[in-house]
Scaffold this active site. Structure first.
Site, PDB file in Angstrom:
ATOM      1  N   LYS A  62       0.854  -1.190   0.000  1.00 39.85           N
ATOM      2  CA  LYS A  62       0.000   0.000   0.000  1.00 39.85           C
ATOM      3  C   LYS A  62       0.886   1.234   0.000  1.00 39.85           C
ATOM      4  O   LYS A  62       1.789   1.355   0.825  1.00 39.85           O
ATOM      5  CB  LYS A  62      -0.872  -0.020   1.262  1.00 39.85           C
ATOM      6  CG  LYS A  62      -1.613   1.272   1.502  1.00 39.85           C
ATOM      7  CD  LYS A  62      -2.518   1.157   2.690  1.00 39.85           C
ATOM      8  CE  LYS A  62      -3.147   2.497   3.013  1.00 39.85           C
ATOM      9  NZ  LYS A  62      -4.157   2.411   4.041  1.00 39.85           N
TER      10      LYS A  62
HETATM   11  C1  5RP Z   1      -2.125   4.376   7.902  1.00 34.08           C
HETATM   12  C2  5RP Z   1      -3.001   3.521   7.108  1.00 34.08           C
HETATM   13  C3  5RP Z   1      -4.364   3.950   6.945  1.00 34.08           C
HETATM   14  O1  5RP Z   1      -5.223   2.876   6.840  1.00 34.08           O
HETATM   15  C4  5RP Z   1      -4.526   4.739   5.710  1.00 34.08           C
HETATM   16  O2  5RP Z   1      -3.527   5.667   5.495  1.00 34.08           O
HETATM   17  C5  5RP Z   1      -5.837   5.379   5.816  1.00 34.08           C
HETATM   18  O3  5RP Z   1      -6.366   5.635   4.640  1.00 34.08           O
HETATM   19  P1  5RP Z   1      -6.613   7.140   4.197  1.00 34.08           P
HETATM   20  O4  5RP Z   1      -5.256   7.784   4.094  1.00 34.08           O
HETATM   21  O5  5RP Z   1      -7.259   6.954   2.861  1.00 34.08           O
HETATM   22  O6  5RP Z   1      -7.509   7.792   5.195  1.00 34.08           O
HETATM   23  O7  5RP Z   1      -2.648   2.507   6.591  1.00 34.08           O
HETATM   24  O8  5RP Z   1      -1.023   3.697   8.186  1.00 34.08           O
END
Ligand code: 5RP
Length: 292
Positions: free
Chosen positions: A205
């Site tokens: 991710k």
């Molecule tokens: C942080 C994460 C969060 O799940 C992610 O960043 C959250 O998603 P968004 O940025 O879309 O609110 O993995 O470590």
């Protein structure tokens, strides 16, 4: 310190050439994995589109009660029809998501920091493989802080999670962290995603950036993209469209869904981009139609 001066800048990404080792199974880099791993990946990545809409609601693990996530018990059932995978903590999932929902589960397994600290980069592995298996997790999410104070311990965490996952065929999602002082350049994301993939994660991710297609090309496993800070719905759909067009295999979107005034409609619009080839413009029109 390594001799960065002597490093040749990587540039031959062959953007137009598809990933070569792909025969037999549709998820990038998963050809040599066993049936159990593939089954989990097939739960996450829709076999038809090859893509996934993950809904990230793990923010509470370091932010506590977060705007938009006050009542997970009410929100999650509404989103279930439109997302492929729920990404959350075991505490949130066990208490607020009925097991009847068959969406895939990305279980956040690292923890240890909170908003009241200046440096969030020191975490531990807080959930063991046995509990991940008990929860029928389709992957374990482990955060990695490349270039931050906690880099070494986060890589140690990631290795432990991957090693345990390999023993029991549970994939690992390596979550590339960005901090307020960390750069968000393609140079950084090429470094971080590739390190995470070479550690043995089955998916990564990360965030959108300039030359994102090169980040994707150089990463031998699927990339899903975080939404980041809340944007206008139109812009969040453009973000989703942009990264899918450049080869991301999905989004792992949190705030841009749960902080929208219309989270359910927003999830439906994101679904259209990720799975049905809608452009950002088409998806926004679809969203507008739904809310009016
Ligand atoms: C942080 C994460 C969060 O799940 C992610 O960043 C959250 O998603 P968004 O940025 O879309 O609110 O993995 O470590």
């Amino acid at each position: 310190m390594a001799d960065l001066e002597g490093l040749k800048v990587a540039k031959d990404y062959h953007i137009d050439t598809p990933f070569a080792n792909q025969d037999g199974f549709y998820v990038k880099g998963a050809n040599s994995l066993d049936w159990g791993m593939k089954r989990h990946l097939a739960n996450i990545f829709n076999p038809k589109s090859g893509n996934t809409v993950m809904f990230a609601f793990d923010h509470g693990y370091f932010m506590g009660s977060t705007a938009g996530l006050e009542r997970l018990d009410l929100l999650l059932p509404k989103l279930a029809p439109y997302v492929d995978c729920f990404m959350g903590t075991r505490g949130a999932i066990r208490t607020c998501l009925k097991p009847e929902y068959t969406n895939a589960i990305a279980l956040r397994v690292t923890s240890g920091s909170s908003m009241v600290q200046a440096d969030l980069s020191h975490e531990v592995v807080a959930v063991d493989i046995e509990d991940s298996i008990r929860m029928n997790a389709d992957c374990m999410a482990s955060q990695v802080f490349i270039g931050a104070d906690g880099q070494l311990s986060s890589i140690d965490n990631l290795s432990k999670v991957i090693n345990a996952g390999m023993r029991y065929s549970v994939p690992t999602l390596g979550v590339c962290a960005v901090g307020k002082d960390m750069e968000r350049t393609d140079r950084f994301f090429k470094l971080a995603t590739r390190i995470i993939a070479e550690m043995g994660c089955q998916m990564v991710k990360t965030y959108n950036c300039e030359n994102f297609e090169e980040v994707v090309a150089a990463c031998p496993v699927p990339i899903v993209v975080a939404g980041g800070k809340k944007l206008a719905e139109k812009d969040a759909l453009t973000l989703a469209y942009d990264v899918i067009s450049k080869g991301a295999r999905g989004v792992d979107m949190g705030r841009n869904i749960f902080q929208s005034q219309h989270p359910v409609e927003m999830a439906q619009a994101v679904h259209k981009v990720v799975h049905e080839g809608f452009t950002d413009k088409e998806a926004y029109e679809f969203y507008e139609d739904l809310i009016h």
